[in-house]
Design a protein around this motif. Structure first.
Motif, PDB file in Angstrom:
ATOM      1  N   MET A  31       0.853  -1.195   0.000  1.00  0.00           N
ATOM      2  CA  MET A  31       0.000   0.000   0.000  1.00  0.00           C
ATOM      3  C   MET A  31       0.890   1.246   0.000  1.00  0.00           C
ATOM      4  O   MET A  31       1.927   1.268   0.656  1.00  0.00           O
ATOM      5  N   PRO A  32       0.505   2.299  -0.728  1.00  0.00           N
ATOM      6  CA  PRO A  32       1.338   3.501  -0.785  1.00  0.00           C
ATOM      7  C   PRO A  32       1.311   4.262   0.530  1.00  0.00           C
ATOM      8  O   PRO A  32       0.345   4.193   1.301  1.00  0.00           O
ATOM      9  N   LEU A  33       2.393   4.997   0.774  1.00  0.00           N
ATOM     10  CA  LEU A  33       2.438   5.876   1.929  1.00  0.00           C
ATOM     11  C   LEU A  33       1.461   7.028   1.747  1.00  0.00           C
ATOM     12  O   LEU A  33       1.289   7.557   0.648  1.00  0.00           O
ATOM     13  N   GLU A  34       0.837   7.444   2.840  1.00  0.00           N
ATOM     14  CA  GLU A  34       0.054   8.672   2.851  1.00  0.00           C
ATOM     15  C   GLU A  34       0.949   9.760   3.424  1.00  0.00           C
ATOM     16  O   GLU A  34       1.505   9.612   4.512  1.00  0.00           O
ATOM     17  N   TYR A  92      16.114  12.868   2.205  1.00  0.00           N
ATOM     18  CA  TYR A  92      15.642  11.483   2.260  1.00  0.00           C
ATOM     19  C   TYR A  92      14.834  11.187   1.003  1.00  0.00           C
ATOM     20  O   TYR A  92      13.834  11.848   0.734  1.00  0.00           O
ATOM     21  N   TRP A  93      15.278  10.185   0.254  1.00  0.00           N
ATOM     22  CA  TRP A  93      14.593   9.784  -0.971  1.00  0.00           C
ATOM     23  C   TRP A  93      13.976   8.416  -0.746  1.00  0.00           C
ATOM     24  O   TRP A  93      14.649   7.475  -0.328  1.00  0.00           O
ATOM     25  N   ILE A  94      12.674   8.315  -1.007  1.00  0.00           N
ATOM     26  CA  ILE A  94      11.955   7.048  -0.900  1.00  0.00           C
ATOM     27  C   ILE A  94      11.547   6.646  -2.320  1.00  0.00           C
ATOM     28  O   ILE A  94      10.521   7.104  -2.831  1.00  0.00           O
ATOM     29  N   PRO A  95      12.357   5.836  -2.997  1.00  0.00           N
ATOM     30  CA  PRO A  95      12.084   5.527  -4.408  1.00  0.00           C
ATOM     31  C   PRO A  95      10.710   4.914  -4.637  1.00  0.00           C
ATOM     32  O   PRO A  95      10.001   5.305  -5.576  1.00  0.00           O
ATOM     33  N   GLN A  96      10.321   3.959  -3.803  1.00  0.00           N
ATOM     34  CA  GLN A  96       9.027   3.300  -3.992  1.00  0.00           C
ATOM     35  C   GLN A  96       7.874   4.289  -3.820  1.00  0.00           C
ATOM     36  O   GLN A  96       6.839   4.177  -4.483  1.00  0.00           O
ATOM     37  N   GLY A  97       8.052   5.252  -2.943  1.00  0.00           N
ATOM     38  CA  GLY A  97       7.024   6.268  -2.717  1.00  0.00           C
ATOM     39  C   GLY A  97       7.133   7.457  -3.643  1.00  0.00           C
ATOM     40  O   GLY A  97       6.306   8.370  -3.590  1.00  0.00           O
ATOM     41  N   GLU A  98       8.186   7.470  -4.502  1.00  0.00           N
ATOM     42  CA  GLU A  98       8.421   8.561  -5.458  1.00  0.00           C
ATOM     43  C   GLU A  98       8.410   9.908  -4.750  1.00  0.00           C
ATOM     44  O   GLU A  98       7.790  10.877  -5.197  1.00  0.00           O
ATOM     45  N   ALA A  99       9.132   9.994  -3.634  1.00  0.00           N
ATOM     46  CA  ALA A  99       9.151  11.208  -2.824  1.00  0.00           C
ATOM     47  C   ALA A  99      10.567  11.492  -2.354  1.00  0.00           C
ATOM     48  O   ALA A  99      11.329  10.575  -2.028  1.00  0.00           O
ATOM     49  N   VAL A 100      10.927  12.772  -2.318  1.00  0.00           N
ATOM     50  CA  VAL A 100      12.195  13.190  -1.742  1.00  0.00           C
ATOM     51  C   VAL A 100      11.935  14.375  -0.815  1.00  0.00           C
ATOM     52  O   VAL A 100      11.166  15.287  -1.152  1.00  0.00           O
ATOM     53  N   PHE A 101      12.553  14.343   0.348  1.00  0.00           N
ATOM     54  CA  PHE A 101      12.379  15.376   1.370  1.00  0.00           C
ATOM     55  C   PHE A 101      13.669  16.186   1.423  1.00  0.00           C
ATOM     56  O   PHE A 101      14.687  15.722   1.929  1.00  0.00           O
TER      57      PHE A 101
END
Length: 256
Positions: A1-4, A122-131
């Motif tokens: 399940m994707p991160l919210e 912080y890069w979360i590849p599976q979540g396609e997000a970078v902070f």
């Protein structure tokens, strides 16, 4: 399940980010400017905070931790090993060459010095997000309080190399001011003009302009465009090194 992932406005113009994993029920926080708004979202959602990730040591990114810990004493704190002496005590000290697991996702650390010498993203590849906090911002980048222009340019290039669809979660609501400056560098950039219209509408409605996508930033953010010939020509720096062009843009923004 994707991160919210939720954007949480804090202080006058800071953002914190809450990441919730429905599968595990765990929640993580990126940066802790102040506790109140974060605790309210957690309470409203019925979420329990498990992890706090720090991007850098500045007070407006860490000062909320003690109050959060009074509500949740067993929080796992995560931050840069190289800057551990300036961060709150860390349970996990991370480095760029060692990804870690959090809430069923791999988290990759990017060393992105410039704003501070110990700044990480912080890069979360599976979540396609970078902070990216105060390194890459919406239409901007952080001031060079500790690092050099060459250092920051290298950091921005590292972020720019991520997939274009990556969502960029940055640390401040500076976007309108950044947009006004960006127009002085590329007044004829149509993508920038279109983005500004959306920014104005969002702010008029009281909505954040963060996050953005990396594709948007690469099309419109002058600090990511210092290597492009039209930008160099606009600054009469056609033969100059990319980092030198970036330094000129940063100096102009500092004086804007």
């Amino acid at each position: 399940m994707p991160l919210e992932i939720l954007t949480v406005p804090c202080l006058a113009d800071n953002y914190a980010f809450l990441l919730h994993d429905p599968a595990s029920g765990e929640t993580a926080l990126v940066d802790a400017p102040e506790a109140g708004p974060i605790l309210k979202v957690l309470d409203d959602r019925g979420w329990r905070l498990n992890h706090v990730l720090f991007t850098h040591h500045h007070d407006d990114h860490v000062a909320g931790l003690p109050e959060l810990q009074t509500h949740q004493p067993d929080l796992r704190t995560i931050g840069a090993a190289a800057d551990a002496n300036r961060l709150p005590p860390l349970d996990l000290a991370v480095t760029e060459d060692e990804p870690f697991e959090m809430m069923n996702h791999e988290v990759r650390v990017l060393d992105v010095p410039g704003h501070t010498v110990g700044h990480i993203a912080y890069w979360i590849p599976q979540g396609e997000a970078v902070f990216t906090a105060d390194t890459l911002m919406a239409l901007g980048c952080g001031r060079l309080f500790e690092g050099s222009a060459e250092m920051m340019w290298h950091s921005l290039c590292k972020i720019a190399a991520l997939p274009d669809r990556t969502v960029v979660y940055s640390g401040h609501e500076y976007t309108q001011a950044n947009a006004r400056f960006a127009q002085t560098i590329e007044p004829d950039n149509v993508a920038l003009q279109n983005r500004i219209a959306g920014i104005e509408a969002s702010r008029a409605a009281g909505k954040p302009t963060v996050p953005s996508t990396l594709a948007e930033e690469k099309e419109t953010n002058p600090f990511l465009r210092a290597h492009l010939n039209p930008v160099k020509a606009a600054l009469s720096m056609e033969g100059d090194d990319d980092a030198a062009v970036f330094a000129e843009i940063r100096q102009r923004k500092d004086a804007f």
